[in-house]
Motif scaffolding. Structure first.
Motif, PDB file in Angstrom:
ATOM      1  N   GLN A  27      76.345  10.725  27.539  1.00 58.07           N
ATOM      2  CA  GLN A  27      77.495   9.623  27.507  1.00 58.07           C
ATOM      3  C   GLN A  27      77.427   8.989  29.016  1.00 58.07           C
ATOM      4  O   GLN A  27      76.969   9.593  29.798  1.00 58.07           O
ATOM      5  N   GLU A  28      78.101   7.887  29.016  1.00 53.11           N
ATOM      6  CA  GLU A  28      78.244   7.152  30.264  1.00 53.11           C
ATOM      7  C   GLU A  28      79.482   6.878  30.074  1.00 53.11           C
ATOM      8  O   GLU A  28      80.307   6.374  29.132  1.00 53.11           O
ATOM      9  N   TRP A  29      80.531   6.570  31.488  1.00 58.53           N
ATOM     10  CA  TRP A  29      81.875   6.309  31.459  1.00 58.53           C
ATOM     11  C   TRP A  29      82.120   5.758  33.015  1.00 58.53           C
ATOM     12  O   TRP A  29      81.257   6.218  33.792  1.00 58.53           O
TER      13      TRP A  29
ATOM     14  N   SER B 103      77.334   9.484  34.126  1.00 63.69           N
ATOM     15  CA  SER B 103      76.504   9.726  33.232  1.00 63.69           C
ATOM     16  C   SER B 103      76.254  11.415  33.136  1.00 63.69           C
ATOM     17  O   SER B 103      76.378  12.031  34.089  1.00 63.69           O
TER      18      SER B 103
ATOM     19  N   SER C 261      77.400  16.294  35.045  1.00 64.67           N
ATOM     20  CA  SER C 261      77.262  14.996  35.160  1.00 64.67           C
ATOM     21  C   SER C 261      76.837  14.466  36.648  1.00 64.67           C
ATOM     22  O   SER C 261      76.789  15.114  37.431  1.00 64.67           O
TER      23      SER C 261
END
Length: 166
Positions: free
Chosen positions: A123-125, A119, A97
């Protein structure tokens, strides 16, 4: 109208009288002016603390480099260095990531506390993290806060630059 004409004719005389009451420039006492030296960081030489870094979204230079959770993270050639991170001004590259600074809460030359946007793997968080450099510059501590935060701080050790010997 007469009053306006009278006022116009009296105005120059009034201004002349006020000017005559002012102290002439050459008779005013000299004031001693002392220039303050400029400090290397651009301060004015008054002994004040330097201004903190502007809270831009760049990661402080002191934190840049390659860091490993264990010594093998820095030396693995198999692509399995899961604890290796690489930090530059724009972000942090993890094993699978990438994180970039979203919002800065506090920043100094050897620390940043911010919300990071991650990222990776589709996915992104976000994570609220603080990264702090040790006094000797060889260890970097990562602390997280908020939902889904890692409960205990992680300590990374600076990887030797290529060509450096232990």
């Amino acid at each position: 109208m007469k009053h306006l004409a009278l006022l116009r004719s009296a105005l120059p005389l009034t201004l002349l009288t006020l000017a005559a009451c002012a102290e002439p420039i050459e008779e005013r006492p000299d004031t001693e002016e002392t220039a303050l030296p400029v400090e290397p960081d651009g301060g004015i030489g008054d002994g004040a603390e330097p201004l903190p870094e502007i809270l831009g979204k760049d990661i402080p230079r002191g934190l840049h480099g390659r860091w490993g959770l264990v010594p093998a993270d820095c030396t693995s050639t198999l692509g399995d260095a899961k604890g290796l991170i690489d930090i530059d001004a724009e972000g942090i590259k993890f094993y699978e990531s990438r994180a970039v600074v979203d919002e800065v809460e506090a920043k100094e030359a050897t620390m940043i506390r911010a919300s990071f946007a991650f990222s990776g793997e589709g996915q992104e968080w976000t994570r609220d993290m603080e990264w702090r450099l040790s006094d000797d510059g060889m260890q970097l501590t990562r602390s997280e806060s908020g939902d889904e935060a890692i409960p205990d701080p992680l300590t990374y050790t600076k990887c030797e630059a290529e060509g450096e010997a232990s």
